[in-house]
Design a protein around this motif. Structure first.
Motif, mmCIF file in Angstrom:
data_model
loop_
_atom_site.group_PDB
_atom_site.id
_atom_site.type_symbol
_atom_site.label_atom_id
_atom_site.label_comp_id
_atom_site.label_asym_id
_atom_site.label_seq_id
_atom_site.Cartn_x
_atom_site.Cartn_y
_atom_site.Cartn_z
ATOM 1 N N SER A 1 0.865 -1.171 0.000
ATOM 2 C CA SER A 1 0.000 0.000 0.000
ATOM 3 C C SER A 1 0.905 1.224 0.000
ATOM 4 C CB SER A 1 -0.885 -0.009 1.249
ATOM 5 O OG SER A 1 -1.620 1.181 1.335
ATOM 6 N N GLN A 2 0.685 2.128 -0.943
ATOM 7 C CA GLN A 2 1.469 3.345 -1.132
ATOM 8 C C GLN A 2 2.975 3.058 -1.200
ATOM 9 O OE1 GLN A 2 0.048 5.790 2.099
ATOM 10 N NE2 GLN A 2 -1.720 6.450 0.912
ATOM 11 N N PRO A 3 3.375 2.191 -2.142
ATOM 12 C CA PRO A 3 4.803 1.884 -2.251
ATOM 13 C C PRO A 3 5.595 3.051 -2.847
ATOM 14 C CG PRO A 3 3.614 0.891 -4.063
ATOM 15 C CD PRO A 3 2.583 1.500 -3.151
ATOM 16 N N LYS A 4 6.848 3.133 -2.424
ATOM 17 C CA LYS A 4 7.797 4.076 -3.000
ATOM 18 C C LYS A 4 9.076 3.283 -3.282
ATOM 19 C CE LYS A 4 9.369 7.354 -0.357
ATOM 20 N NZ LYS A 4 9.622 8.613 0.361
ATOM 21 N N TYR A 5 9.306 2.995 -4.568
ATOM 22 C CA TYR A 5 10.485 2.242 -4.981
ATOM 23 C C TYR A 5 11.559 3.212 -5.431
ATOM 24 C CZ TYR A 5 8.844 -2.528 -4.942
ATOM 25 O OH TYR A 5 8.418 -3.768 -4.533
ATOM 26 N N THR A 6 12.761 2.981 -4.971
ATOM 27 C CA THR A 6 13.911 3.717 -5.471
ATOM 28 C C THR A 6 14.769 2.693 -6.205
ATOM 29 O OG1 THR A 6 13.796 5.193 -3.569
ATOM 30 C CG2 THR A 6 15.825 5.229 -4.866
ATOM 31 N N VAL A 7 14.942 2.913 -7.516
ATOM 32 C CA VAL A 7 15.686 1.984 -8.368
ATOM 33 C C VAL A 7 17.026 2.622 -8.698
ATOM 34 C CG1 VAL A 7 15.663 0.669 -10.517
ATOM 35 C CG2 VAL A 7 13.508 1.139 -9.331
ATOM 36 N N PHE A 8 18.105 1.956 -8.299
ATOM 37 C CA PHE A 8 19.446 2.471 -8.524
ATOM 38 C C PHE A 8 19.966 1.909 -9.838
ATOM 39 C CE2 PHE A 8 18.561 2.631 -4.061
ATOM 40 C CZ PHE A 8 19.029 3.881 -3.700
ATOM 41 N N VAL A 9 20.540 2.792 -10.659
ATOM 42 C CA VAL A 9 20.963 2.401 -11.998
ATOM 43 C C VAL A 9 22.438 1.994 -11.974
ATOM 44 C CG1 VAL A 9 21.001 3.089 -14.422
ATOM 45 C CG2 VAL A 9 19.271 4.026 -12.896
ATOM 46 N N GLU A 10 23.315 2.939 -12.092
ATOM 47 C CA GLU A 10 24.757 2.686 -12.058
ATOM 48 C C GLU A 10 25.366 3.487 -10.916
ATOM 49 O OE1 GLU A 10 26.632 0.649 -14.009
ATOM 50 O OE2 GLU A 10 24.804 -0.007 -15.020
ATOM 51 N N GLU A 11 26.494 3.035 -10.440
ATOM 52 C CA GLU A 11 27.169 3.747 -9.358
ATOM 53 C C GLU A 11 27.508 5.160 -9.823
ATOM 54 O OE1 GLU A 11 31.078 2.997 -6.660
ATOM 55 O OE2 GLU A 11 29.926 1.254 -7.297
ATOM 56 N N GLY A 12 27.212 6.141 -9.007
ATOM 57 C CA GLY A 12 27.487 7.530 -9.347
ATOM 58 C C GLY A 12 26.337 8.221 -10.070
ATOM 59 N N GLU A 13 25.357 7.459 -10.558
ATOM 60 C CA GLU A 13 24.201 8.050 -11.237
ATOM 61 C C GLU A 13 23.033 8.162 -10.268
ATOM 62 O OE1 GLU A 13 23.005 6.474 -15.018
ATOM 63 O OE2 GLU A 13 25.064 5.949 -15.531
ATOM 64 N N ALA A 14 22.241 9.196 -10.483
ATOM 65 C CA ALA A 14 21.089 9.409 -9.611
ATOM 66 C C ALA A 14 20.043 8.315 -9.863
ATOM 67 C CB ALA A 14 20.475 10.780 -9.868
#
Length: 187
Positions: A80-93
């Motif tokens: 319920s009300q998820p907030k995913y933070t997906v990390f791409v490459e090191e050093g990238e936002a």
């Protein structure tokens, strides 16, 4: 066969006829419990944050949810009300994905529904936000797919489409059914 033998057989058959329905009734609640157990979450959590690392030990994604229910037998987790933070490459936002609700399956595929907002946390990215009502996100290869109307917003651009495919690692976007693009230089 004499009367005694017939009487014993008749009593045996009568006893069998009386107890067979009882034995059958005892099995049904067990089967119903097994089915209803699958519909009950194995556990629940509130205000949960989970951090997942890839096989190299680097941060892959992080999820926060107001509430979470894990259905072990069915192989998915409801958020319920998820907030995913997906990390791409090191050093990238990273990218952040929010929605009203989400379902995470065992194969690292998450379906998000209701006011889905995908936001780049890098202010210099060409694409800043993507909004839709439904999206599937593959957390392994960092791809997104939607067959619903989508609005892609950049610094000076708004692109509308009826569905899209995206790879947030490579920042490649494919519009399924392009509707409109508005470019406003200087805004």
């Amino acid at each position: 066969m004499n009367r005694l033998g017939i009487s014993i057989c008749a009593l045996f058959v009568l006893a069998l006829m009386l107890y067979v329905p009882l034995w059958m009734e005892e099995d049904d609640p067990l089967k119903q419990n097994a089915g209803s157990d699958a519909l009950r979450p194995a556990y629940k959590a509130k205000n949960l944050t989970t951090t997942i690392f890839n096989s190299d030990g680097k941060l892959n994604h992080e999820v926060f949810a107001v509430s979470m229910e894990h259905y072990d037998q069915l192989g998915f987790v409801l958020f319920s009300q998820p907030k995913y933070t997906v990390f791409v490459e090191e050093g990238e936002a990273p990218w952040q994905v929010t929605a009203v609700e989400g379902t995470l399956y065992d194969n690292d595929l998450i379906q998000l529904e209701g006011n889905v907002v995908i936001k780049s946390l890098n202010e210099d990215d060409f694409i800043r936000t993507i909004t839709t009502e439904f999206i599937k996100v593959n957390l392994d290869d960092k791809t997104m797919i939607s067959d619903q109307p989508v609005a892609i917003r950049g610094v000076q651009t708004v692109i509308k489409s009826n569905g899209f495919n995206a790879n947030i690692s490579t920042q490649q976007y494919e519009l399924i059914d392009h509707v409109q693009t508005v470019y406003s230089p200087g805004s």
